[in-house]
Design an enzyme around this catalytic site. Structure first.
Site, PDB file in Angstrom:
ATOM      1  N   CYS A  30      75.040 -19.900  25.059  1.00  9.64           N
ATOM      2  CA  CYS A  30      76.024 -20.846  25.578  1.00  9.64           C
ATOM      3  C   CYS A  30      76.778 -20.232  26.749  1.00  9.64           C
ATOM      4  O   CYS A  30      76.895 -19.012  26.849  1.00  9.64           O
ATOM      5  CB  CYS A  30      77.041 -21.187  24.500  1.00  9.64           C
ATOM      6  SG  CYS A  30      76.269 -21.670  22.982  1.00  9.64           S
ATOM      7  N   TYR A 169      64.525 -25.636  17.207  1.00 10.11           N
ATOM      8  CA  TYR A 169      65.563 -24.625  16.953  1.00 10.11           C
ATOM      9  C   TYR A 169      66.024 -24.698  15.496  1.00 10.11           C
ATOM     10  O   TYR A 169      66.574 -25.718  15.069  1.00 10.11           O
ATOM     11  CB  TYR A 169      66.702 -24.901  17.936  1.00 10.11           C
ATOM     12  CG  TYR A 169      67.996 -24.130  17.778  1.00 10.11           C
ATOM     13  CD1 TYR A 169      68.044 -22.853  17.232  1.00 10.11           C
ATOM     14  CD2 TYR A 169      69.191 -24.697  18.222  1.00 10.11           C
ATOM     15  CE1 TYR A 169      69.254 -22.167  17.114  1.00 10.11           C
ATOM     16  CE2 TYR A 169      70.404 -24.023  18.118  1.00 10.11           C
ATOM     17  CZ  TYR A 169      70.420 -22.761  17.556  1.00 10.11           C
ATOM     18  OH  TYR A 169      71.611 -22.096  17.441  1.00 10.11           O
ATOM     19  N   HIS A 172      71.113 -19.896  13.287  1.00  5.77           N
ATOM     20  CA  HIS A 172      72.582 -19.814  13.328  1.00  5.77           C
ATOM     21  C   HIS A 172      73.284 -20.726  12.319  1.00  5.77           C
ATOM     22  O   HIS A 172      74.471 -20.992  12.450  1.00  5.77           O
ATOM     23  CB  HIS A 172      73.106 -20.117  14.752  1.00  5.77           C
ATOM     24  CG  HIS A 172      72.583 -19.167  15.784  1.00  5.77           C
ATOM     25  ND1 HIS A 172      71.812 -19.562  16.843  1.00  5.77           N
ATOM     26  CD2 HIS A 172      72.713 -17.831  15.908  1.00  5.77           C
ATOM     27  CE1 HIS A 172      71.490 -18.508  17.584  1.00  5.77           C
ATOM     28  NE2 HIS A 172      72.017 -17.434  17.030  1.00  5.77           N
ATOM     29  N   ASP A 265      74.024 -12.682  14.481  1.00  6.60           N
ATOM     30  CA  ASP A 265      73.143 -12.601  15.645  1.00  6.60           C
ATOM     31  C   ASP A 265      73.879 -11.939  16.818  1.00  6.60           C
ATOM     32  O   ASP A 265      73.316 -11.115  17.534  1.00  6.60           O
ATOM     33  CB  ASP A 265      72.680 -14.017  16.017  1.00  6.60           C
ATOM     34  CG  ASP A 265      71.624 -14.015  17.096  1.00  6.60           C
ATOM     35  OD1 ASP A 265      70.910 -13.010  17.226  1.00  6.60           O
ATOM     36  OD2 ASP A 265      71.511 -15.031  17.821  1.00  6.60           O
TER      37      ASP A 265
END
Ligand code: ADP
Ligand code: SF4
Length: 688
Positions: A30, A169, A172, A265
């Protein structure tokens, strides 16, 4: 061509129907720019491509209004109207010969849908995972069919926007494909729940359908968190994580594997000091597939990169933070300029900007996020103007960055610091528990300054106004920093607590000066509430002190939620035996105790102690600047960094950089424009 130790990193890698020009792969991350600031986002990504990253991905991309992450500006691909903004990025990345990747996402119960007011989805009925009074509903068969259609449509649009790699995806804990996979989020009894085969069904369908839709020209990547670091309570790389890779081994064109959740992560060096910390969790993947594998975990060392390729652990070196800290990392490796790499310090200030919903910033790279709006390039700067020389007082992060950029511009630079070592707070804070990597901020700049013939660095040189004027350098930047105040005035109280003179009281500066503290319990009063309070508590506990951590906040170091560290900090303090008093304000320091009242008006308590560390606010060191200003004889006098506005190290570096770039510029024009803004277009009505 001469062969070198890093040649293997520059080999092309085939990924389905496309070929990456080298092994440097910027995984999706991001930027706080996304659909609100597409020009800025595209320019930042393009800078990575210019710096040699063979693949540059965007960030999670909402595929539908039921995956609306407002107020966070991620990428958006709800319909055709979003294509032109994304095309800005693909065109810009392609211009440098790199591939562009897009991370399609349906965020399930991670999306509150605050803008769209759509229902949130999940495999089963459950709360949404952002704090908002709403629950996600279990998807029925029609919802699942719709989701598959939305994903397919988004893939087609992504292809039209020019992307080369299109993601499914599941990571997370942020997306539906992963939510369906996790038993603690999926208690369905239909063909999408129960056995692993059933829970993986949605992922299989999404990968197959994406390949069907765009596989002729685009590679389909699968981003998968193989390990959640939750033990038996979550996905484990050696259990179901491995089985998923076995089941889907040859289905995607690329495996992008990591650990979950985001705080794992993107773990900080404070808690995960080793670069490459994810490798032990993902190293099995390549043995189970012939498809290329990319992995991450702050891999900044070129030697580590080469070894990961040669040992058959990875095919592509994934990076988010190392590519933010140094967009030109691949170029520097290719050109043998290893020492010049600006290594990520693992502080997560980049992450904090996304969590604030503002443009990305980086401690190490002050140009990050400024490529479009300020036209800043991480490796290039305007040559000098008419002046010849500049003096920088203070060799902390602001002074070092300012001096380095002035030297790059061609000025003769003198930099002086009162201490016997340069680095200021970057060096001093690095000596505290867990922050050793922060020294990279000063190491990188000092190395650069020492290579230059036009720089003189003087240590142990505390300059007075007379000293400065005697040097006869007419252009002066004052980067004298700030000191922690010792009267207890801070965020929660504008009046100092009453205080008995016999109780020893210290500040973070004393701790960094390695002042020996007396025996007996120590009260740390943290009314700063950012990070340093928790660091000092860990530091003193590790040194064997009995520590009471007192804060007016409801949790320890609340701001560190932004850097994804808060939970770890509170756990670390508990594990270190620190007694935590939250919701407590310091009202009086007596000869043997601290008297605390309750922030919320309830009863307070006393804590017996032998010393107090007050962590509240900082006082700017402006005496030198003020005196020189009064003299009024210098051509240029500028206060920068913490002395101008105490903040993060990232802010000080940024300010030093800004000052060096702005020197001899048109200050009125700079002030008038400040930076370019992306304004809302009034030419179109979305949905009209
Ligand atoms: P910043 O974060 O703005 O760079 P720091 O506090 O890290 O600020 O660094 C300020 C530096 O300035 C410190 O290393 C300090 O020793 C130095 N300094 C402060 N006053 C003077 C002075 N009068 N002469 C030389 N150096 C100074
Ligand atoms: Fe690394 Fe910190 Fe920069 Fe993020 S902000 S890339 S963690 S140095």
């Amino acid at each position: 061509m001469k062969s070198g130790p890093y040649d293997v990193l520059f080999e092309p890698v085939r990924i389905g129907p496309v070929t990456a020009p080298n092994r440097f792969y910027q995984v999706p991350h991001c930027t706080g720019q996304g659909h609100l600031r597409p020009r800025a986002d595209a320019s930042g990504r393009a800078m990575k491509a210019a710096g040699g990253w063979g693949v540059v991905c965007n960030q999670e991309t909402e595929i539908h209004p039921t995956s609306d992450l407002t107020p966070f500006p991620e990428s958006r691909l709800w319909d055709e109207k979003d294509i032109p903004a994304l095309r800005l990025m693909t065109d810009a990345v392609h211009a440098h010969g790199s591939l562009a990747g897009i991370e399609l996402a349906h965020n399930g119960n991670h999306a509150a849908n605050l803008l769209s007011r759509a229902p949130s989805f999940a495999p089963s009925d459950m709360s949404i995972d952002v704090l908002y009074p709403k629950q996600a509903r279990a998807m029925d068969k029609t919802d699942i069919k719709n989701l598959r259609r939305w994903h397919r449509d988004a893939a087609r649009r992504a292809k039209e926007a020019g992307f080369d790699i299109i993601y499914v995806y599941a990571g997370h804990r942020m997306t539906l494909p992963q939510h369906f996979l996790l038993p603690d989020m999926n208690d369905r009894s239909d063909e999408y729940g129960g056995s692993l085969e059933n829970r993986v069904r949605l992922i299989r369908e999404l990968i197959e359908e994406t390949k069907e839709e765009v596989g002729d020209r685009c590679a389909v990547a699968f981003r998968f968190a193989v390990e959640e670091l939750m033990g038996a309570d979550g996905m484990q790389g050696q259990e179901e994580g491995r089985e998923v890779v076995e089941m889907l081994a040859e289905l995607p064109d690329l495996w992008d594997v990591n650990v979950s959740d985001w705080s794992n992560d993107s773990a900080t060096t404070r808690f995960m000091p080793n670069d490459g910390f994810q490798i032990e969790h993902i190293n099995f993947v390549k043995q189970l597939t012939t498809k290329p594998v990319v992995g991450t975990g702050r891999i900044t060392s070129p030697d580590m990169m080469v070894s990961l390729i040669n040992k058959g652990v990875l095919d592509l070196i994934g990076a988010a933070r190392p590519s933010i800290a140094d967009p030109f990392l691949p170029t520097k490796i290719r050109e043998g300029r290893i020492e010049e790499i600006r290594e990520c310090i693992g502080c997560n200030i980049c992450v904090s900007s996304d969590n604030h919903g503002v443009p990305i910033r980086c401690t190490q790279n002050p140009t990050m996020g400024e490529e479009w709006r300020r036209n800043w390039h991480p490796e290039q700067i305007e040559p000098k103007g008419e002046a010849e020389a500049a003096l920088v007082v203070g060799a902390g992060p602001a002074g070092l960055e300012c001096a380095m950029q002035l030297a790059r511009r061609g000025y003769a630079v003198t930099i002086a610091d009162a201490r016997d070592a340069a680095g200021g707070r970057a060096k001093r804070e690095a000596e505290l528990h867990g922050l050793s990597a922060w020294k990279r901020v000063s190491d990188n700049r000092l190395y650069d300054l020492k290579q230059r013939g036009n720089v003189n660095l003087y240590l142990e040189s505390e300059l007075s106004a007379k000293d400065v004027l005697d040097l006869e350098i007419p252009n002066v930047f004052i980067a004298t920093g700030a000191r922690w105040r010792s009267d207890g005035v801070g965020r929660s109280s504008r009046t100092a607590p009453k205080r008995a003179s016999l109780m020893p009281v210290f500040t973070p500066d004393d701790i960094m000066d390695q002042t020996v503290l007396p025996g007996g319990p120590i009260v740390i009063y943290d009314d700063d509430q950012i990070y340093i309070g928790g660091v000092i508590a860990q530091h003193l506990a590790a040194a064997g002190h009995a520590v009471h951590f007192v804060t007016p906040a409801a949790i320890v170091s609340p701001w560190t939620e932004m850097t994804l560290e808060q939970g770890r900090i509170q756990r670390a303090l508990i594990a270190a035996g620190v007694t935590i008093h939250t919701g407590r304000r310091l009202v009086e320091i007596t000869t043997d105790r601290c008297r605390l009242d309750c922030t919320y008006g309830g009863a307070g308590n006393d804590v017996l102690c032998g010393a107090v560390v007050l962590i509240t606010e900082r006082t700017r060191k402006t005496a030198l600047y003020d005196e020189l200003k009064r003299e009024g004889t210098l051509s240029h006098l500028e206060l920068i960094g913490d002395a101008a506005s105490p903040g993060l190290i990232a802010d000080a570096v940024f300010d030093g950089h800004r000052a060096a770039r702005g020197f001899e510029g048109d200050t009125e024009a700079q002030d008038a424009t400040y930076f370019r803004r992306e304004l809302v277009s009034l030419h179109d009505t979305i949905g009209g």
